[in-house]
Design an enzyme around this catalytic site. Structure first.
Site: not given
Ligand code: AMP
Length: 279
Positions: A36-37, A148, A151, A154, A187
């Site tokens: 994802g990161h 992303g 979230d 966020q 994570s």
């Protein structure tokens, strides 16, 4: 790949990049990196001359000290993943570098984004997020910053902050990367055992079922069916909401474009969140 720890050497590097007229793409993370990161880094690489990523487990956005203590820290493998994916600069500051004694906190009124979902369940979380992201933007001076949609709230909060404070950065939101099973990469998944990973699939299944139900039901009905389905699994719901994608206001009887279902739940001791565009 250059690894920078201090604010002073980051400032020097940014000054010379700006002198060369390089566009900077920025990807903030808390480490324990997964696909994802790295998908964010890959997108940034396509759109910017230089990609900077940060790894900083920001204590001020954890409302639960146990969650902070147990947050995975895997710096060495993170650096090798970042190198592999072609990140140019990694900023790995200490708490003292991010929050010097003269640090001035901002207090942003989040309007309709406050008091709902993550903000309701994790008081102070977004205050921490807003402050660390603003500080990191000031230090890295990106043209574009990548976040992303995993979230979801966020992203809404960061876009709101950028608009409210007139910050000179474009926020790029990127799709959620999932395991083959459908589980959203996180994570925190490192803390799940094999059974919990299977149990956690109720989140994805509920979201997929909601997409189907939205074709014939109102938002209110879809939410009710989602809660019923979710409760057949082993996770403990924190919330299931169906919201407007920008204001995050709850949808009741009328669909809006990009209506999004958001779920937060505990899988054992691990708190997971996920969301999906339903309509
Ligand atoms: P974190 O390290 O959890 O703070 O996440 C850093 C960035 O990676 C945030 O913008 C996240 O939304 C993003 N991210 C985390 N998980 C995923 C995922 N599964 N797919 C896409 N982006 C993600």
């Amino acid at each position: 790949m250059q690894v920078i720890q201090s604010v002073n050497s980051l400032k020097e590097t940014i000054t010379s990049l700006k002198a060369e007229n390089k566009s900077i793409g920025f990807v903030p993370t808390m480490g324990a990196l997964h696909l994802g990161h790295t998908s964010l880094i890959e997108k940034a690489k396509k759109e910017c001359d230089i990609v900077i990523s940060s790894i900083f487990v920001n204590p001020t956005q954890f409302n639960n000290p146990d969650d902070l203590a147990k947050y995975p820290r895997t710096l060495e493998s993170d650096l090798s993943e970042l190198e592999k994916v072609g990140c140019d600069i990694v900023f790995t500051p200490t708490k003292e570098e991010i929050y010097p004694s003269d640090f001035i906190e901002i207090h942003l009124d989040l309007g309709t984004l406050k008091g709902v979902m993550e903000d309701a369940l994790r008081p102070g979380h977004f205050h921490g997020v807003v402050n660390v992201v603003k500080r990191l933007f000031e230090l890295t001076q990106p043209k574009k910053a990548y976040f992303g949609l995993k979230d979801f709230q966020q992203v809404a909060v960061i876009k709101f902050m950028v608009k409210e404070m007139n910050l000179p950065v474009e926020i790029i939101s990127c799709p959620t990367v999932r395991e083959k099973s459908g589980l959203a990469m996180s994570s925190r998944n490192m803390r799940l055992n094999e059974q919990e990973k299977k149990d956690a699939l109720i989140i994805y299944n509920t979201l997929m079922q909601a997409v189907e139900n939205a074709k014939i039901h109102t938002p209110k009905e879809v939410k009710k069916l989602a809660i019923e389905n979710f409760n057949q699994g082993n996770l403990k719901i924190e919330y299931i909401e169906l919201v407007h994608p920008l204001t995050l206001e709850t949808l009741e009887n009328k669909w809006v474009e990009d209506a999004t279902m958001c779920i937060a739940a505990f899988c054992g001791e691990v708190r997971l969140i996920d969301n999906m565009q339903i309509f």
